[in-house]
Design a protein around this motif. Structure first.
Motif, PDB file in Angstrom:
ATOM      1  N   UNK A  40       0.813  -1.222   0.000  1.00  0.00           N
ATOM      2  CA  UNK A  40       0.000   0.000   0.000  1.00  0.00           C
ATOM      3  C   UNK A  40       0.845   1.271   0.000  1.00  0.00           C
ATOM      4  N   UNK A  41       2.154   1.108   0.033  1.00  0.00           N
ATOM      5  CA  UNK A  41       3.025   2.272   0.008  1.00  0.00           C
ATOM      6  C   UNK A  41       3.263   2.908   1.360  1.00  0.00           C
ATOM      7  N   UNK A  42       2.901   2.240   2.442  1.00  0.00           N
ATOM      8  CA  UNK A  42       3.167   2.785   3.771  1.00  0.00           C
ATOM      9  C   UNK A  42       4.535   2.324   4.247  1.00  0.00           C
ATOM     10  N   UNK A  43       5.126   3.109   5.121  1.00  0.00           N
ATOM     11  CA  UNK A  43       6.464   2.837   5.627  1.00  0.00           C
ATOM     12  C   UNK A  43       6.427   2.655   7.124  1.00  0.00           C
ATOM     13  N   UNK A  44       7.258   1.765   7.617  1.00  0.00           N
ATOM     14  CA  UNK A  44       7.312   1.448   9.037  1.00  0.00           C
ATOM     15  C   UNK A  44       8.631   1.971   9.605  1.00  0.00           C
ATOM     16  N   UNK A  45       8.548   2.631  10.734  1.00  0.00           N
ATOM     17  CA  UNK A  45       9.721   3.175  11.417  1.00  0.00           C
ATOM     18  C   UNK A  45       9.834   2.479  12.763  1.00  0.00           C
ATOM     19  N   UNK A  46      11.004   1.966  13.059  1.00  0.00           N
ATOM     20  CA  UNK A  46      11.288   1.368  14.365  1.00  0.00           C
ATOM     21  C   UNK A  46      12.461   2.112  14.977  1.00  0.00           C
ATOM     22  N   UNK A  47      12.205   2.770  16.112  1.00  0.00           N
ATOM     23  CA  UNK A  47      13.237   3.522  16.813  1.00  0.00           C
ATOM     24  C   UNK A  47      13.540   2.784  18.104  1.00  0.00           C
ATOM     25  N   UNK A  48      14.808   2.482  18.333  1.00  0.00           N
ATOM     26  CA  UNK A  48      15.221   1.844  19.583  1.00  0.00           C
ATOM     27  C   UNK A  48      16.301   2.715  20.234  1.00  0.00           C
ATOM     28  N   UNK A  49      15.863   3.697  21.044  1.00  0.00           N
ATOM     29  CA  UNK A  49      16.796   4.673  21.609  1.00  0.00           C
ATOM     30  C   UNK A  49      17.746   4.107  22.650  1.00  0.00           C
ATOM     31  N   UNK A  50      17.444   2.964  23.240  1.00  0.00           N
ATOM     32  CA  UNK A  50      18.310   2.373  24.254  1.00  0.00           C
ATOM     33  C   UNK A  50      19.174   1.258  23.679  1.00  0.00           C
ATOM     34  N   UNK A  51      19.107   1.050  22.363  1.00  0.00           N
ATOM     35  CA  UNK A  51      19.915   0.021  21.722  1.00  0.00           C
ATOM     36  C   UNK A  51      19.283  -1.349  21.696  1.00  0.00           C
ATOM     37  N   UNK A  53      16.452  -3.666  20.378  1.00  0.00           N
ATOM     38  CA  UNK A  53      15.414  -3.703  19.345  1.00  0.00           C
ATOM     39  C   UNK A  53      14.110  -4.291  19.847  1.00  0.00           C
ATOM     40  N   UNK A  54      14.138  -5.012  20.955  1.00  0.00           N
ATOM     41  CA  UNK A  54      12.913  -5.568  21.514  1.00  0.00           C
ATOM     42  C   UNK A  54      12.039  -4.485  22.145  1.00  0.00           C
ATOM     43  N   UNK A  55      12.628  -3.355  22.512  1.00  0.00           N
ATOM     44  CA  UNK A  55      11.891  -2.251  23.135  1.00  0.00           C
ATOM     45  C   UNK A  55      11.772  -1.080  22.169  1.00  0.00           C
ATOM     46  N   UNK A  56      11.396  -1.369  20.930  1.00  0.00           N
ATOM     47  CA  UNK A  56      11.345  -0.345  19.888  1.00  0.00           C
ATOM     48  C   UNK A  56      10.045   0.451  19.945  1.00  0.00           C
ATOM     49  N   UNK A  57      10.127   1.684  19.474  1.00  0.00           N
ATOM     50  CA  UNK A  57       8.962   2.543  19.284  1.00  0.00           C
ATOM     51  C   UNK A  57       8.602   2.417  17.806  1.00  0.00           C
ATOM     52  N   UNK A  58       7.368   2.012  17.523  1.00  0.00           N
ATOM     53  CA  UNK A  58       6.939   1.765  16.140  1.00  0.00           C
ATOM     54  C   UNK A  58       6.028   2.898  15.672  1.00  0.00           C
ATOM     55  N   UNK A  59       6.247   3.348  14.425  1.00  0.00           N
ATOM     56  CA  UNK A  59       5.446   4.404  13.813  1.00  0.00           C
ATOM     57  C   UNK A  59       5.208   4.022  12.357  1.00  0.00           C
ATOM     58  N   UNK A  60       4.043   4.374  11.818  1.00  0.00           N
ATOM     59  CA  UNK A  60       3.728   4.140  10.410  1.00  0.00           C
ATOM     60  C   UNK A  60       3.638   5.494   9.718  1.00  0.00           C
ATOM     61  N   UNK A  61       4.282   5.591   8.552  1.00  0.00           N
ATOM     62  CA  UNK A  61       4.278   6.841   7.786  1.00  0.00           C
ATOM     63  C   UNK A  61       3.782   6.568   6.376  1.00  0.00           C
ATOM     64  N   UNK A  62       3.382   7.621   5.687  1.00  0.00           N
ATOM     65  CA  UNK A  62       2.829   7.486   4.347  1.00  0.00           C
ATOM     66  C   UNK A  62       3.865   7.379   3.247  1.00  0.00           C
ATOM     67  N   UNK A  63       5.093   7.839   3.511  1.00  0.00           N
ATOM     68  CA  UNK A  63       6.146   7.772   2.499  1.00  0.00           C
ATOM     69  C   UNK A  63       7.497   7.661   3.195  1.00  0.00           C
ATOM     70  N   UNK A  64       8.514   7.331   2.420  1.00  0.00           N
ATOM     71  CA  UNK A  64       9.859   7.217   2.986  1.00  0.00           C
ATOM     72  C   UNK A  64      10.353   8.583   3.467  1.00  0.00           C
ATOM     73  N   UNK A  65      10.077   9.614   2.702  1.00  0.00           N
ATOM     74  CA  UNK A  65      10.492  10.964   3.074  1.00  0.00           C
ATOM     75  C   UNK A  65       9.842  11.394   4.380  1.00  0.00           C
ATOM     76  N   UNK A  66       8.550  11.080   4.525  1.00  0.00           N
ATOM     77  CA  UNK A  66       7.830  11.430   5.743  1.00  0.00           C
ATOM     78  C   UNK A  66       8.371  10.645   6.936  1.00  0.00           C
TER      79      UNK A  66
END
Length: 108
Positions: A40-51, A53-66
């Motif tokens: 569908x063209x959506x992008x997934x972002x996983x941020x793991x600020x403490x290093x 990956x099991x405790x990641x913050x997940x976000x969905x965006x509409x494009x890679x640029x976004x």
């Protein structure tokens, strides 16, 4: 405050992988951006600020640029630094005797 350095995509078997990692100024990877497999063209972002990956913050965006823009704005307000995990030596490492070949006791 952290600035994001977008790393080149890893190439496996001649083709680039779909995910792209972002790192801090110190080279610590803390984010991965990849396209959803649903097509569908959506992008997934996983941020793991403490290093971790099991405790990641997940976000969905509409494009890679976004997605990348969200990460850059999110990181600009935070200082991301985590200790690089040290490999602990197992108690028996370096203390093992070499193995004897099978049938070595029978040889004279």
């Amino acid at each position: 405050m952290t600035t994001v350095t977008w790393l080149d995509r890893d190439i496996v078997m001649g083709a680039p992988l779909p995910q792209q990692y972002g790192a801090t100024e110190r080279g610590q990877r803390f984010v991965v951006v990849r396209e959803h497999a649903n097509g569908r063209g959506t992008w997934r972002v996983s941020v793991f600020p403490h290093g971790n990956q099991a405790e990641a913050i997940e976000v969905v965006a509409g494009s890679e640029r976004q997605a990348k823009r969200w990460v850059e704005r999110w990181a600009a307000k935070r200082t991301i630094s985590y200790p690089v995990p040290e490999r602990k030596r197992l108690p028996h490492e370096g203390e093992l005797n070499p193995r004897k070949p099978k049938g070595a006791d029978d040889r004279s």
